[in-house]
Motif scaffolding. Structure first.
Motif, PDB file in Angstrom:
ATOM      1  N   LEU A 257      24.918   3.190 -44.007  1.00  0.00           N
ATOM      2  CA  LEU A 257      25.179   1.657 -43.739  1.00  0.00           C
ATOM      3  C   LEU A 257      24.462   0.758 -42.906  1.00  0.00           C
ATOM      4  CD1 LEU A 257      28.050   0.768 -42.904  1.00  0.00           C
ATOM      5  CD2 LEU A 257      28.758   1.175 -41.721  1.00  0.00           C
ATOM      6  N   GLN A 258      23.903   1.014 -41.508  1.00  0.00           N
ATOM      7  CA  GLN A 258      23.053   0.372 -40.694  1.00  0.00           C
ATOM      8  C   GLN A 258      21.946  -0.029 -41.327  1.00  0.00           C
ATOM      9  OE1 GLN A 258      22.230   1.410 -36.815  1.00  0.00           O
ATOM     10  NE2 GLN A 258      21.218  -1.022 -36.574  1.00  0.00           N
ATOM     11  N   LYS A 259      21.696   0.848 -42.641  1.00  0.00           N
ATOM     12  CA  LYS A 259      20.372   0.030 -43.505  1.00  0.00           C
ATOM     13  C   LYS A 259      20.747  -1.544 -44.321  1.00  0.00           C
ATOM     14  CE  LYS A 259      16.775   1.027 -46.431  1.00  0.00           C
ATOM     15  NZ  LYS A 259      17.081  -0.332 -47.188  1.00  0.00           N
ATOM     16  N   GLU A 260      21.640  -0.400 -44.806  1.00  0.00           N
ATOM     17  CA  GLU A 260      22.697  -1.792 -46.453  1.00  0.00           C
ATOM     18  C   GLU A 260      22.810  -3.576 -45.371  1.00  0.00           C
ATOM     19  OE1 GLU A 260      22.903  -3.482 -49.888  1.00  0.00           O
ATOM     20  OE2 GLU A 260      22.185  -1.518 -48.619  1.00  0.00           O
ATOM     21  N   LEU A 261      23.460  -2.875 -44.831  1.00  0.00           N
ATOM     22  CA  LEU A 261      24.437  -3.890 -43.291  1.00  0.00           C
ATOM     23  C   LEU A 261      23.023  -4.794 -42.794  1.00  0.00           C
ATOM     24  CD1 LEU A 261      26.854  -2.612 -40.801  1.00  0.00           C
ATOM     25  CD2 LEU A 261      27.147  -4.275 -43.104  1.00  0.00           C
ATOM     26  N   GLU A 288      36.414   3.840 -36.940  1.00  0.00           N
ATOM     27  CA  GLU A 288      36.360   2.113 -36.666  1.00  0.00           C
ATOM     28  C   GLU A 288      34.941   2.280 -35.598  1.00  0.00           C
ATOM     29  OE1 GLU A 288      39.347  -1.047 -37.276  1.00  0.00           O
ATOM     30  OE2 GLU A 288      38.728  -0.430 -34.273  1.00  0.00           O
ATOM     31  N   GLN A 289      35.355   2.794 -34.556  1.00  0.00           N
ATOM     32  CA  GLN A 289      34.325   2.784 -33.014  1.00  0.00           C
ATOM     33  C   GLN A 289      33.065   2.685 -33.413  1.00  0.00           C
ATOM     34  OE1 GLN A 289      37.103   5.404 -32.864  1.00  0.00           O
ATOM     35  NE2 GLN A 289      38.600   3.447 -32.696  1.00  0.00           N
ATOM     36  N   THR A 290      32.658   3.794 -34.763  1.00  0.00           N
ATOM     37  CA  THR A 290      31.330   4.404 -34.701  1.00  0.00           C
ATOM     38  C   THR A 290      30.646   2.592 -35.575  1.00  0.00           C
ATOM     39  OG1 THR A 290      31.228   6.653 -34.923  1.00  0.00           O
ATOM     40  CG2 THR A 290      29.559   5.555 -36.847  1.00  0.00           C
ATOM     41  N   VAL A 291      31.728   1.995 -36.652  1.00  0.00           N
ATOM     42  CA  VAL A 291      31.236   0.928 -37.401  1.00  0.00           C
ATOM     43  C   VAL A 291      30.929  -0.185 -36.432  1.00  0.00           C
ATOM     44  CG1 VAL A 291      32.430  -0.662 -38.741  1.00  0.00           C
ATOM     45  CG2 VAL A 291      32.394   1.860 -39.516  1.00  0.00           C
ATOM     46  N   ILE A 292      31.994  -0.342 -35.460  1.00  0.00           N
ATOM     47  CA  ILE A 292      31.830  -2.066 -34.802  1.00  0.00           C
ATOM     48  C   ILE A 292      30.548  -1.093 -34.136  1.00  0.00           C
ATOM     49  CG2 ILE A 292      32.977  -0.880 -32.614  1.00  0.00           C
ATOM     50  CD1 ILE A 292      33.001  -4.090 -34.294  1.00  0.00           C
TER      51      ILE A 292
END
Length: 418
Positions: A257-261, A288-292
């Motif tokens: 997720l981090q790389k793609e973002l 959601e906490q991890t995503v933010i």
């Protein structure tokens, strides 16, 4: 100058011709097998006596040349044919793993025999690892009881450090996976491994050989889901292994997720496209906490920041204003807002040029409805971390007082309305 050829020296003495039959017998493992089996039969299933016999025999017999034969006998009772079967006419012994009792204590005792042998003859280490890889490929040729014993023994040897976890590669054989042999074997193996050590030690060994993210491959492609893996191993009494794989999947999904973002932001893709992608990825058990937290890091890493403190705040506000709608979409819970506040605090502390930017960023996010009153007040009261807290609490003092007053006014207006 002497042009004559110099005569070559010749060897004198009688020359004997080695017969092919004698040469073959010299390298024939049959004689070696007979010696080992006879010695094992004389021990009468006393594993202490077995260990002593093997120790002494290493000085007389060629363990280096016949390592495979030696280990075949100790595991299966005789030399194995391709596929894992013992031929009917092959001489065999009952002093072996496959004819022993099917329990953990007996397998622990056999593990000690292998441990002593390999410690005494260090050169057998590689041959033993190759033997276990071969035995795992032969699993279909063994009975269920024999597979169970081999699984327990392998788990104990992995725990003791006699084997590398790389031997598990053999379990990914297509036929073994397809017929469910690999998964069933893995259950017994991991039970005995975890029994000897714990899940953290197992995880460390798997990580060392890059096997920590491959356990799902124990199942056919159509069953390689987290749900199936979790149910299978939890039902088998290995809940901690199921939890470990679940965490590994989540960690992998976070990194992805981090790389793609970061890639999407650098390509200048729209906030809507980014939001859709994140929501899809959240289905992989990402909160959601991890995503933010990931979103904040990605937003802050996709720009080259000014090194001057007086200019960086202005740059940050302009940049974060652009991404506010995206951040707001993933702070729908108070805990997510608090997570974001802590991420901002840590970032401003770790990046010295941002030390004076903290309050301005929080106010921007309050106005953009990324952050609300309650989480900000909670952060100020007792939810902040130690990093730069005196500086940031001082910066926030006036704004927090304003929030409290606004809250009190709102409450009194509500009471008057009633």
């Amino acid at each position: 100058m002497n042009n004559q050829k110099q005569q070559k020296p010749t060897l004198s003495g009688q020359r004997f011709k080695t017969r092919k039959r004698d040469e073959k017998e010299r390298f024939d493992p049959t004689q070696f097998q007979d010696c080992i089996i006879q010695g094992l039969n004389e021990t009468g299933n006393d594993l202490e006596a077995v260990a002593k016999f093997l120790d002494a025999s290493g000085a007389k017999l060629d363990y280096r040349r016949y390592a495979e034969t030696l280990f075949d006998i100790l595991v299966a009772g005789g030399m194995l044919a391709p596929g894992g079967t013992l031929a009917d006419d092959v001489i065999r012994t009952n002093v072996c793993v496959f004819t022993a009792q099917e329990d953990l204590e007996t397998m622990q005792a056999f593990a000690q025999v292998f441990n002593k042998l390999i410690r005494r003859y260090k050169y057998l280490e590689k041959g033993f690892e190759d033997e276990v890889k071969k035995l795992l490929l032969f699993l279909k040729g063994f009975s269920e009881s024999e597979r169970n014993k081999l699984a327990m023994l392998t788990g104990i040897l992995l725990a003791n450090g006699n084997l590398s976890a790389s031997i598990l590669n053999s379990l990914y054989n297509e036929n073994l996976v397809k017929e469910g042999v690999s998964a069933a074997f893995a259950v017994k193996l991991f039970k005995s491994w975890i029994n000897e050590k714990d899940i953290n030690a197992v995880a460390g060994s798997l990580r060392k050989v890059n096997m920590d993210n491959r356990l799902m491959e124990l199942f056919p492609a159509n069953k390689q889901s987290l749900e199936h893996f979790t149910k299978y191993f939890t039902d088998a009494g290995l809940k901690e292994l199921a939890e470990y794989v679940k965490n590994q999947q989540t960690i992998g999904a976070r990194k992805e997720l981090q790389k793609e973002l970061q890639d999407m932001m650098s390509r200048g893709e729209s906030l809507k496209e980014i939001s859709v992608y994140i929501k899809e990825e959240m289905k992989k058990n990402i909160s959601e906490q991890t995503v933010i937290g990931i979103l904040w890091s990605s937003v802050m890493s996709c720009v080259e920041w000014n090194k001057k403190e007086e200019l960086v705040t202005e740059q940050a506000i302009k940049h974060l204003k652009q991404y506010s709608p995206l951040l707001a979409a993933f702070t729908t819970q108070g805990q997510s807002e608090l997570t974001l506040l802590l991420k901002i605090q840590e970032y401003c502390y770790d990046n010295i040029h941002f030390m004076k930017s903290f309050q301005k960023i929080v106010v921007l996010f309050y106005k953009a409805e990324v952050l609300s009153e309650e989480p900000i007040l909670k952060w100020y009261k007792d939810a902040h971390v130690a990093k730069g807290k005196s500086v940031f609490l001082e910066q926030m003092k006036k704004f927090v007082e304003w929030l409290k007053n606004a809250e009190e006014e709102s409450e009194s207006e509500t009471e008057e309305g009633d």
